[in-house]
Design a protein around this motif. Sequence first.
Motif, PDB file in Angstrom:
ATOM      1  N   HIS A 323       0.855  -1.198   0.000  1.00 52.32           N
ATOM      2  CA  HIS A 323       0.000   0.000   0.000  1.00 52.32           C
ATOM      3  C   HIS A 323       0.886   1.241   0.000  1.00 52.32           C
ATOM      4  O   HIS A 323       2.004   1.235   0.515  1.00 52.32           O
ATOM      5  CB  HIS A 323      -0.919   0.013   1.223  1.00 52.32           C
ATOM      6  CG  HIS A 323      -1.981   1.066   1.162  1.00 52.32           C
ATOM      7  ND1 HIS A 323      -3.029   1.009   0.283  1.00 52.32           N
ATOM      8  CD2 HIS A 323      -2.150   2.222   1.869  1.00 52.32           C
ATOM      9  CE1 HIS A 323      -3.811   2.068   0.445  1.00 52.32           C
ATOM     10  NE2 HIS A 323      -3.286   2.820   1.403  1.00 52.32           N
ATOM     11  N   VAL A 324       0.371   2.308  -0.598  1.00 51.47           N
ATOM     12  CA  VAL A 324       1.116   3.561  -0.658  1.00 51.47           C
ATOM     13  C   VAL A 324       0.146   4.721  -0.500  1.00 51.47           C
ATOM     14  O   VAL A 324      -1.013   4.648  -0.912  1.00 51.47           O
ATOM     15  CB  VAL A 324       1.894   3.687  -1.990  1.00 51.47           C
ATOM     16  CG1 VAL A 324       0.950   3.665  -3.193  1.00 51.47           C
ATOM     17  CG2 VAL A 324       2.751   4.959  -2.018  1.00 51.47           C
ATOM     18  N   ALA A 325       0.633   5.794   0.119  1.00 49.03           N
ATOM     19  CA  ALA A 325      -0.163   7.010   0.304  1.00 49.03           C
ATOM     20  C   ALA A 325       0.743   8.214   0.111  1.00 49.03           C
ATOM     21  O   ALA A 325       1.975   8.100   0.157  1.00 49.03           O
ATOM     22  CB  ALA A 325      -0.788   7.030   1.694  1.00 49.03           C
ATOM     23  N   MET A 326       0.139   9.381  -0.093  1.00 57.46           N
ATOM     24  CA  MET A 326       0.919  10.611  -0.253  1.00 57.46           C
ATOM     25  C   MET A 326       0.851  11.427   1.040  1.00 57.46           C
ATOM     26  O   MET A 326      -0.242  11.728   1.547  1.00 57.46           O
ATOM     27  CB  MET A 326       0.389  11.448  -1.417  1.00 57.46           C
ATOM     28  CG  MET A 326       1.161  12.756  -1.598  1.00 57.46           C
ATOM     29  SD  MET A 326       0.640  13.631  -3.079  1.00 57.46           S
ATOM     30  CE  MET A 326       1.273  12.515  -4.339  1.00 57.46           C
ATOM     31  N   TYR A 327       2.014  11.783   1.564  1.00 59.60           N
ATOM     32  CA  TYR A 327       2.067  12.623   2.757  1.00 59.60           C
ATOM     33  C   TYR A 327       1.720  14.048   2.367  1.00 59.60           C
ATOM     34  O   TYR A 327       2.231  14.580   1.369  1.00 59.60           O
ATOM     35  CB  TYR A 327       3.459  12.567   3.382  1.00 59.60           C
ATOM     36  CG  TYR A 327       3.570  13.352   4.670  1.00 59.60           C
ATOM     37  CD1 TYR A 327       2.840  12.960   5.796  1.00 59.60           C
ATOM     38  CD2 TYR A 327       4.375  14.479   4.767  1.00 59.60           C
ATOM     39  CE1 TYR A 327       2.923  13.674   6.981  1.00 59.60           C
ATOM     40  CE2 TYR A 327       4.471  15.198   5.953  1.00 59.60           C
ATOM     41  CZ  TYR A 327       3.733  14.800   7.054  1.00 59.60           C
ATOM     42  OH  TYR A 327       3.815  15.509   8.219  1.00 59.60           O
ATOM     43  N   ILE A 328       0.829  14.690   3.137  1.00 57.53           N
ATOM     44  CA  ILE A 328       0.412  16.058   2.806  1.00 57.53           C
ATOM     45  C   ILE A 328       0.751  17.053   3.910  1.00 57.53           C
ATOM     46  O   ILE A 328       0.413  18.233   3.821  1.00 57.53           O
ATOM     47  CB  ILE A 328      -1.101  16.111   2.505  1.00 57.53           C
ATOM     48  CG1 ILE A 328      -1.912  15.628   3.711  1.00 57.53           C
ATOM     49  CG2 ILE A 328      -1.426  15.296   1.269  1.00 57.53           C
ATOM     50  CD1 ILE A 328      -3.429  15.799   3.538  1.00 57.53           C
ATOM     51  N   GLY A 329       1.455  16.579   4.955  1.00 63.35           N
ATOM     52  CA  GLY A 329       1.847  17.462   6.042  1.00 63.35           C
ATOM     53  C   GLY A 329       0.958  17.303   7.264  1.00 63.35           C
ATOM     54  O   GLY A 329      -0.168  16.790   7.180  1.00 63.35           O
ATOM     55  N   GLY A 330       1.455  17.737   8.425  1.00 59.37           N
ATOM     56  CA  GLY A 330       0.674  17.689   9.648  1.00 59.37           C
ATOM     57  C   GLY A 330       0.331  16.291  10.112  1.00 59.37           C
ATOM     58  O   GLY A 330      -0.659  16.080  10.817  1.00 59.37           O
ATOM     59  N   GLY A 331       1.137  15.313   9.700  1.00 59.03           N
ATOM     60  CA  GLY A 331       0.877  13.932  10.115  1.00 59.03           C
ATOM     61  C   GLY A 331      -0.250  13.268   9.360  1.00 59.03           C
ATOM     62  O   GLY A 331      -0.761  12.238   9.791  1.00 59.03           O
ATOM     63  N   ALA A 332      -0.639  13.849   8.201  1.00 55.16           N
ATOM     64  CA  ALA A 332      -1.773  13.320   7.442  1.00 55.16           C
ATOM     65  C   ALA A 332      -1.354  12.831   6.058  1.00 55.16           C
ATOM     66  O   ALA A 332      -0.322  13.243   5.523  1.00 55.16           O
ATOM     67  CB  ALA A 332      -2.862  14.379   7.316  1.00 55.16           C
ATOM     68  N   ILE A 333      -2.181  11.966   5.483  1.00 59.05           N
ATOM     69  CA  ILE A 333      -1.958  11.431   4.145  1.00 59.05           C
ATOM     70  C   ILE A 333      -3.246  11.528   3.331  1.00 59.05           C
ATOM     71  O   ILE A 333      -4.332  11.654   3.887  1.00 59.05           O
ATOM     72  CB  ILE A 333      -1.515   9.952   4.178  1.00 59.05           C
ATOM     73  CG1 ILE A 333      -2.564   9.103   4.940  1.00 59.05           C
ATOM     74  CG2 ILE A 333      -0.128   9.795   4.776  1.00 59.05           C
ATOM     75  CD1 ILE A 333      -2.366   7.603   4.852  1.00 59.05           C
ATOM     76  N   ILE A 334      -3.098  11.448   2.018  1.00 58.86           N
ATOM     77  CA  ILE A 334      -4.227  11.200   1.120  1.00 58.86           C
ATOM     78  C   ILE A 334      -3.964   9.852   0.469  1.00 58.86           C
ATOM     79  O   ILE A 334      -2.862   9.597  -0.013  1.00 58.86           O
ATOM     80  CB  ILE A 334      -4.351  12.297   0.040  1.00 58.86           C
ATOM     81  CG1 ILE A 334      -4.792  13.619   0.674  1.00 58.86           C
ATOM     82  CG2 ILE A 334      -5.354  11.881  -1.034  1.00 58.86           C
ATOM     83  CD1 ILE A 334      -4.888  14.768  -0.313  1.00 58.86           C
ATOM     84  N   HIS A 335      -4.971   8.995   0.460  1.00 61.72           N
ATOM     85  CA  HIS A 335      -4.780   7.679  -0.170  1.00 61.72           C
ATOM     86  C   HIS A 335      -6.112   7.110  -0.640  1.00 61.72           C
ATOM     87  O   HIS A 335      -7.186   7.587  -0.261  1.00 61.72           O
ATOM     88  CB  HIS A 335      -4.094   6.708   0.798  1.00 61.72           C
ATOM     89  CG  HIS A 335      -4.949   6.240   1.935  1.00 61.72           C
ATOM     90  ND1 HIS A 335      -4.918   4.952   2.427  1.00 61.72           N
ATOM     91  CD2 HIS A 335      -5.873   6.882   2.703  1.00 61.72           C
ATOM     92  CE1 HIS A 335      -5.751   4.812   3.430  1.00 61.72           C
ATOM     93  NE2 HIS A 335      -6.353   5.973   3.623  1.00 61.72           N
ATOM     94  N   ALA A 336      -6.011   6.099  -1.501  1.00 63.58           N
ATOM     95  CA  ALA A 336      -7.164   5.307  -1.927  1.00 63.58           C
ATOM     96  C   ALA A 336      -7.104   4.016  -1.114  1.00 63.58           C
ATOM     97  O   ALA A 336      -6.256   3.160  -1.394  1.00 63.58           O
ATOM     98  CB  ALA A 336      -7.103   5.017  -3.420  1.00 63.58           C
ATOM     99  N   PRO A 337      -7.955   3.855  -0.090  1.00 64.04           N
ATOM    100  CA  PRO A 337      -7.777   2.780   0.889  1.00 64.04           C
ATOM    101  C   PRO A 337      -7.992   1.366   0.374  1.00 64.04           C
ATOM    102  O   PRO A 337      -7.073   0.541   0.387  1.00 64.04           O
ATOM    103  CB  PRO A 337      -8.808   3.122   1.978  1.00 64.04           C
ATOM    104  CG  PRO A 337      -9.235   4.523   1.709  1.00 64.04           C
ATOM    105  CD  PRO A 337      -9.084   4.725   0.239  1.00 64.04           C
ATOM    106  N   ARG A 338      -9.209   1.082  -0.100  1.00 64.87           N
ATOM    107  CA  ARG A 338      -9.545  -0.294  -0.503  1.00 64.87           C
ATOM    108  C   ARG A 338     -10.890  -0.284  -1.204  1.00 64.87           C
ATOM    109  O   ARG A 338     -11.599   0.730  -1.223  1.00 64.87           O
ATOM    110  CB  ARG A 338      -9.600  -1.211   0.720  1.00 64.87           C
ATOM    111  CG  ARG A 338     -10.723  -0.882   1.719  1.00 64.87           C
ATOM    112  CD  ARG A 338     -10.916  -2.043   2.669  1.00 64.87           C
ATOM    113  NE  ARG A 338     -11.894  -1.841   3.714  1.00 64.87           N
ATOM    114  CZ  ARG A 338     -13.208  -1.997   3.566  1.00 64.87           C
ATOM    115  NH1 ARG A 338     -13.714  -2.307   2.373  1.00 64.87           N
ATOM    116  NH2 ARG A 338     -14.042  -1.840   4.589  1.00 64.87           N
ATOM    117  N   PRO A 339     -11.289  -1.431  -1.799  1.00 66.32           N
ATOM    118  CA  PRO A 339     -12.607  -1.511  -2.410  1.00 66.32           C
ATOM    119  C   PRO A 339     -13.708  -1.145  -1.417  1.00 66.32           C
ATOM    120  O   PRO A 339     -13.647  -1.499  -0.240  1.00 66.32           O
ATOM    121  CB  PRO A 339     -12.714  -2.981  -2.835  1.00 66.32           C
ATOM    122  CG  PRO A 339     -11.300  -3.398  -3.052  1.00 66.32           C
ATOM    123  CD  PRO A 339     -10.507  -2.677  -2.015  1.00 66.32           C
ATOM    124  N   GLY A 340     -14.702  -0.424  -1.894  1.00 65.07           N
ATOM    125  CA  GLY A 340     -15.789  -0.004  -1.023  1.00 65.07           C
ATOM    126  C   GLY A 340     -15.535   1.300  -0.319  1.00 65.07           C
ATOM    127  O   GLY A 340     -16.393   1.812   0.407  1.00 65.07           O
TER     128      GLY A 340
END
Length: 361
Positions: A323-340
């Motif tokens: 799995h991979v996500a993009m770090y956006i700062g402040g300890g947060a990420i944007i990601h596409a988690p899973r089906p559904g």
Amino acid sequence: MGTGKRGLLMMAVTVVCAVTVLAAPGTAFAAPSPSPTPSASPSSSPTPVSNKELEEVRKKLEKLYHSAAVATDQYNAAEEAAEKQSAEIVSLAKKIVRGQEKLAELKERAGSAAAAQYRLGGLPDEAKLMLSDDPRTFLDGAGRVIQGQRATKGLLAEMTRTQQDLEQYSRDASAQWQKLEAGRKAKAAAQKKIEKQIKAAEQLESQLEKEQLERLKKLEEEAAYKAQTAWLDSGALKDVKGKASEQGRKAVKYAGAQLGKPYEWGAEGPKTYDCSGLTSQAWASAGSGIPRTSQEQWKQLKRIDIKDMRPGDLIIYNDDASHVAMYIGGGAIIHAPRPGRTVTVAGAGSMPILGVVRPDA
């Protein structure tokens, strides 16, 4: 087992366990043993499902979707390789066509030279030179003989090289075709596994009432919050102060514009994404092409310490980099988690972190 919702849930868990074992040999997930319950009458109410039982369901769903994510990476890798191999086959085919045209031209030149010699009586230049009594003619002829011999040797050598190139192009094209066929089989096998895991997860979720699904989602959120809190309490973000590069800002902006769009395995947008489809397209929009899969992103991109992390960097999750996500700062990420689920903002520490990579290092 009673006929209430608890009975349906336990039956679904057992079925999913069996599917998981078949899909992943050597890994077994035991179904929780239900407590004995009296036979239910038609008028009896369904036995409530406890949070403990829902937690078992959550863990099994997590494993099913993780297995689907691994297979999705395999599918994406096979698809990416197929695209490269197809392009290589097309390139080789063009080289073969050009080589054949060049060989035909060289043969025509050789034929023209032979025809010219025949028209001159069939005597080679060397013989004519030996029959000459004029010293000047002899010297001029000697020069032409040497030039002619060199030209003939050059023509023959070029024909030989062109023929060898054609043979090599043909071998390369055959090898690429075999790889393409093998990749298609791997892609089909990955697709079958993905569909099996997702179907099993959907069957499990379908056994739950609306209220139970809401409680299940709450349990997922609580598990993520607990992991994020533990990560923050570890001091992981204490020294993280990096600012996004210009490309990083563009990538983050792209990812943010996709919030709310559905997850779909194998998708690269613009309407749906899987996890690495989102990150690869975000960085492509910023002018930096990166590998398509999370595993290759982990292998090929520059790894950096968490303390040096900055917005736009990619966080790779799980020991298998599934799995991979993009770090956006402040300890947060944007990601596409899973089906559904849809593209969303989450805590960077809400999943097991393998490491961080930087596309524009």
